[in-house]
Write a protein that holds these residues in place. Structure first.
Motif, mmCIF file in Angstrom:
data_model
loop_
_atom_site.group_PDB
_atom_site.id
_atom_site.type_symbol
_atom_site.label_atom_id
_atom_site.label_comp_id
_atom_site.label_asym_id
_atom_site.label_seq_id
_atom_site.Cartn_x
_atom_site.Cartn_y
_atom_site.Cartn_z
ATOM 1 N N PHE A 42 0.833 -1.198 0.000
ATOM 2 C CA PHE A 42 0.000 0.000 0.000
ATOM 3 C C PHE A 42 0.873 1.255 0.000
ATOM 4 C CE2 PHE A 42 -2.838 3.139 2.035
ATOM 5 C CZ PHE A 42 -3.936 3.031 1.192
ATOM 6 N N THR A 43 1.930 1.250 0.790
ATOM 7 C CA THR A 43 2.849 2.384 0.850
ATOM 8 C C THR A 43 3.537 2.588 -0.495
ATOM 9 O OG1 THR A 43 3.201 2.072 3.213
ATOM 10 C CG2 THR A 43 4.891 3.310 2.026
ATOM 11 N N THR A 44 3.952 1.511 -1.127
ATOM 12 C CA THR A 44 4.583 1.597 -2.441
ATOM 13 C C THR A 44 3.620 2.213 -3.464
ATOM 14 O OG1 THR A 44 5.971 -0.328 -1.988
ATOM 15 C CG2 THR A 44 5.662 0.258 -4.302
ATOM 16 N N MET A 45 2.391 1.730 -3.457
ATOM 17 C CA MET A 45 1.386 2.263 -4.385
ATOM 18 C C MET A 45 1.128 3.750 -4.128
ATOM 19 S SD MET A 45 -1.307 -0.909 -4.329
ATOM 20 C CE MET A 45 -2.428 -0.315 -5.597
ATOM 21 N N ARG A 46 1.017 4.107 -2.856
ATOM 22 C CA ARG A 46 0.760 5.504 -2.501
ATOM 23 C C ARG A 46 1.933 6.399 -2.899
ATOM 24 N NH1 ARG A 46 -0.607 4.993 2.903
ATOM 25 N NH2 ARG A 46 1.500 5.520 3.442
ATOM 26 N N ASN A 47 3.162 5.921 -2.709
ATOM 27 C CA ASN A 47 4.345 6.704 -3.095
ATOM 28 C C ASN A 47 4.411 6.906 -4.608
ATOM 29 O OD1 ASN A 47 5.095 6.955 -0.428
ATOM 30 N ND2 ASN A 47 6.603 5.305 -0.505
ATOM 31 N N GLU A 48 4.092 5.862 -5.365
ATOM 32 C CA GLU A 48 4.066 5.987 -6.821
ATOM 33 C C GLU A 48 3.006 7.004 -7.249
ATOM 34 O OE1 GLU A 48 3.454 2.060 -8.436
ATOM 35 O OE2 GLU A 48 5.423 1.364 -7.769
ATOM 36 N N TYR A 49 1.861 6.947 -6.599
ATOM 37 C CA TYR A 49 0.781 7.881 -6.886
ATOM 38 C C TYR A 49 1.240 9.323 -6.624
ATOM 39 C CZ TYR A 49 -3.584 10.443 -6.098
ATOM 40 O OH TYR A 49 -4.587 11.383 -6.123
ATOM 41 N N GLN A 50 1.826 9.553 -5.468
ATOM 42 C CA GLN A 50 2.293 10.899 -5.104
ATOM 43 C C GLN A 50 3.352 11.399 -6.088
ATOM 44 O OE1 GLN A 50 1.245 13.130 -3.056
ATOM 45 N NE2 GLN A 50 -0.333 11.877 -2.142
ATOM 46 N N ALA A 51 4.247 10.505 -6.494
ATOM 47 C CA ALA A 51 5.294 10.894 -7.438
ATOM 48 C C ALA A 51 4.685 11.315 -8.781
ATOM 49 C CB ALA A 51 6.278 9.737 -7.638
ATOM 50 N N LYS A 52 3.702 10.564 -9.252
ATOM 51 C CA LYS A 52 3.058 10.930 -10.521
ATOM 52 C C LYS A 52 2.308 12.238 -10.402
ATOM 53 C CE LYS A 52 2.839 6.806 -13.109
ATOM 54 N NZ LYS A 52 2.398 6.326 -14.355
ATOM 55 N N VAL A 53 1.585 12.416 -9.311
ATOM 56 C CA VAL A 53 0.828 13.656 -9.120
ATOM 57 C C VAL A 53 1.778 14.851 -9.116
ATOM 58 C CG1 VAL A 53 -0.538 14.984 -7.443
ATOM 59 C CG2 VAL A 53 -1.151 12.617 -7.958
ATOM 60 N N THR A 54 2.883 14.717 -8.414
ATOM 61 C CA THR A 54 3.872 15.798 -8.349
ATOM 62 C C THR A 54 4.460 16.073 -9.733
ATOM 63 O OG1 THR A 54 4.405 15.207 -6.074
ATOM 64 C CG2 THR A 54 6.017 16.545 -7.249
ATOM 65 N N LYS A 55 4.842 15.009 -10.428
ATOM 66 C CA LYS A 55 5.429 15.152 -11.758
ATOM 67 C C LYS A 55 4.439 15.769 -12.733
ATOM 68 C CE LYS A 55 7.273 12.539 -15.615
ATOM 69 N NZ LYS A 55 7.334 11.255 -16.261
ATOM 70 N N TYR A 56 3.236 15.247 -12.745
ATOM 71 C CA TYR A 56 2.232 15.748 -13.685
ATOM 72 C C TYR A 56 1.827 17.186 -13.377
ATOM 73 C CZ TYR A 56 1.669 10.951 -15.441
ATOM 74 O OH TYR A 56 1.872 9.711 -16.001
ATOM 75 N N SER A 57 1.779 17.529 -12.115
ATOM 76 C CA SER A 57 1.447 18.914 -11.734
ATOM 77 C C SER A 57 2.524 19.875 -12.215
ATOM 78 C CB SER A 57 1.290 19.031 -10.226
ATOM 79 O OG SER A 57 0.167 18.313 -9.793
#
Length: 120
Positions: A42-57
């Motif tokens: 779950f932590t891995t998935m959440r970290n990947e999500y946060q990284a994409k959101v940051t990158k895409y933003s």
């Protein structure tokens, strides 16, 4: 003619008995290990999500609306997968807990009944 019979009554703290049983301790260790596995994923998935959101933003102003829409959809899909994973993990943990504890509870009930019958 009347008969006076006294019924013997005993009080048993089943939770107290179960917390001291080696089988319960082992079951709790198994559940803890499974929980840690789910939490790590779950932590891995959440970290990947946060990284994409940051990158895409950060890249949103440089991209076309079509690309941004595509990325928003991708992020929304990731968010849904994370939520689904959390729910599934919780359900599986509950089922595993039931599977592990039910035989132990049955064993305790049988033992109490056996002692109760033997002691009247």
């Amino acid at each position: 003619m009347s008969a006076n019979a006294q019924a013997k009554t005993a009080h048993v703290d089943v939770n107290e008995i179960m917390t001291k049983m080696p089988a319960i301790l082992e079951a709790k260790k198994q559940l803890e290990k499974i929980t840690q596995t789910y939490e790590a994923e779950f932590t891995t998935m959440r970290n990947e999500y946060q990284a994409k959101v940051t990158k895409y933003s950060a890249e949103a102003e440089k991209n076309t609306d079509a690309i941004n829409q595509e990325r928003m959809k991708e992020v929304a899909d990731m968010e849904k997968r994370i939520q689904d994973y959390g729910q599934t993990a919780q359900q599986e943990l509950q089922k595993k807990e039931q599977d592990l504890f039910k035989p132990i509870q049955e064993q305790v009930k049988l033992s109490i009944a056996k002692v109760g019958k033997a002691k009247g």
